[in-house]
Design a protein around this motif. Structure first.
Motif, short mmCIF file in Angstrom:
data_model
loop_
_atom_site.label_atom_id
_atom_site.label_comp_id
_atom_site.label_asym_id
_atom_site.label_seq_id
_atom_site.Cartn_x
_atom_site.Cartn_y
_atom_site.Cartn_z
N GLU A 107 0.74 3.79 -3.09
CA GLU A 107 0.15 5.11 -2.84
C GLU A 107 1.08 6.23 -3.30
OE1 GLU A 107 -2.72 6.83 0.45
OE2 GLU A 107 -0.72 6.42 1.26
N GLU A 108 2.36 6.05 -3.04
CA GLU A 108 3.34 7.05 -3.49
C GLU A 108 3.29 7.19 -5.01
OE1 GLU A 108 8.18 7.63 -3.58
OE2 GLU A 108 7.30 6.36 -2.02
N ARG A 112 -3.53 5.83 -13.57
CA ARG A 112 -3.90 6.25 -12.21
C ARG A 112 -5.05 5.43 -11.63
NH1 ARG A 112 -3.12 10.60 -8.66
NH2 ARG A 112 -4.99 11.21 -7.53
N GLN A 140 -5.01 2.82 -8.42
CA GLN A 140 -5.94 2.99 -7.31
C GLN A 140 -6.72 1.70 -7.05
OE1 GLN A 140 -8.76 6.20 -7.65
NE2 GLN A 140 -9.21 6.15 -5.47
N TRP A 166 0.81 6.33 -6.98
CA TRP A 166 -0.51 6.82 -7.37
C TRP A 166 -0.55 8.35 -7.33
CZ3 TRP A 166 -4.54 8.95 -4.19
CH2 TRP A 166 -5.76 9.11 -4.86
N HIS A 167 0.03 8.92 -6.29
CA HIS A 167 0.06 10.39 -6.18
C HIS A 167 0.86 11.04 -7.30
CE1 HIS A 167 -2.14 10.97 -2.50
NE2 HIS A 167 -1.43 10.04 -1.89
N GLU A 168 1.82 10.33 -7.84
CA GLU A 168 2.68 10.87 -8.89
C GLU A 168 2.15 10.62 -10.30
OE1 GLU A 168 6.50 9.06 -8.38
OE2 GLU A 168 6.74 9.81 -6.33
N THR A 169 1.14 9.79 -10.44
CA THR A 169 0.71 9.30 -11.75
C THR A 169 -0.54 10.03 -12.23
OG1 THR A 169 1.62 7.13 -11.26
CG2 THR A 169 0.00 7.23 -13.02
N LEU A 170 -0.52 10.36 -13.51
CA LEU A 170 -1.68 10.95 -14.18
C LEU A 170 -2.07 10.03 -15.34
CD1 LEU A 170 -0.42 14.64 -14.39
CD2 LEU A 170 -2.01 13.67 -12.72
N HIS A 226 0.83 -1.20 0.00
CA HIS A 226 0.00 0.00 0.00
C HIS A 226 0.86 1.25 0.00
CE1 HIS A 226 -1.51 3.30 2.57
NE2 HIS A 226 -2.55 3.23 1.76
N ASP A 227 1.87 1.28 0.86
CA ASP A 227 2.74 2.46 0.94
C ASP A 227 3.41 2.75 -0.40
OD1 ASP A 227 2.08 2.88 3.57
OD2 ASP A 227 3.96 2.07 4.38
#
Length: 121
Positions: free
Chosen positions: A31-32, A42, A46, A34-38, A27-28
């Protein structure tokens, strides 16, 4: 973008963690990323993340939380194609859906295979 993400050592490590059932660490890492991906990767990230967290909830005895997140993850992946990020999403969706249906019926999915992230066939 997905080729870059597929080659990212953090992504490859998160796949290894997912397949080892190390849900929290997976998850960690996801999540990192995911925050960086467009873009189209994405929601796939998720969905995978939600499936991992669902299994963390299961480990902790939270069947309701697991059911909700597993449903959200499966639903998110259903909107994707059969493959993304070099992964076989059909396999992931099938294993996750079987576990979700078991939970929705009030059962214990422990006897069912864990979902895994397999390479595209």
């Amino acid at each position: 973008m997905s080729e870059v993400l597929e080659d990212d050592p953090r992504f490859r490590h998160a796949v290894v963690l997912f397949n080892a059932g190390q849900w929290y660490a997976c998850h960690d890492g996801l999540e990192e990323l995911w925050h960086e991906t467009l873009g189209p990767d994405r929601p796939v990230l998720q969905g995978i993340l939600q499936i991992a967290v669902a299994h963390l909830h299961l480990e902790r005895g939270n069947q309701r939380g697991a059911t909700i997140l597993l449903g959200e993850g499966v639903g998110r992946l259903a909107r994707s194609g059969s493959e993304a990020l070099g992964l076989d999403l059909v396999h992931l969706r099938q294993a996750s859906t079987a576990r979700l249906r078991c939970l929705q019926a009030g059962g214990d999915p422990a006897a069912l295979p864990l979902p895994s992230l397999q390479p595209q066939p």
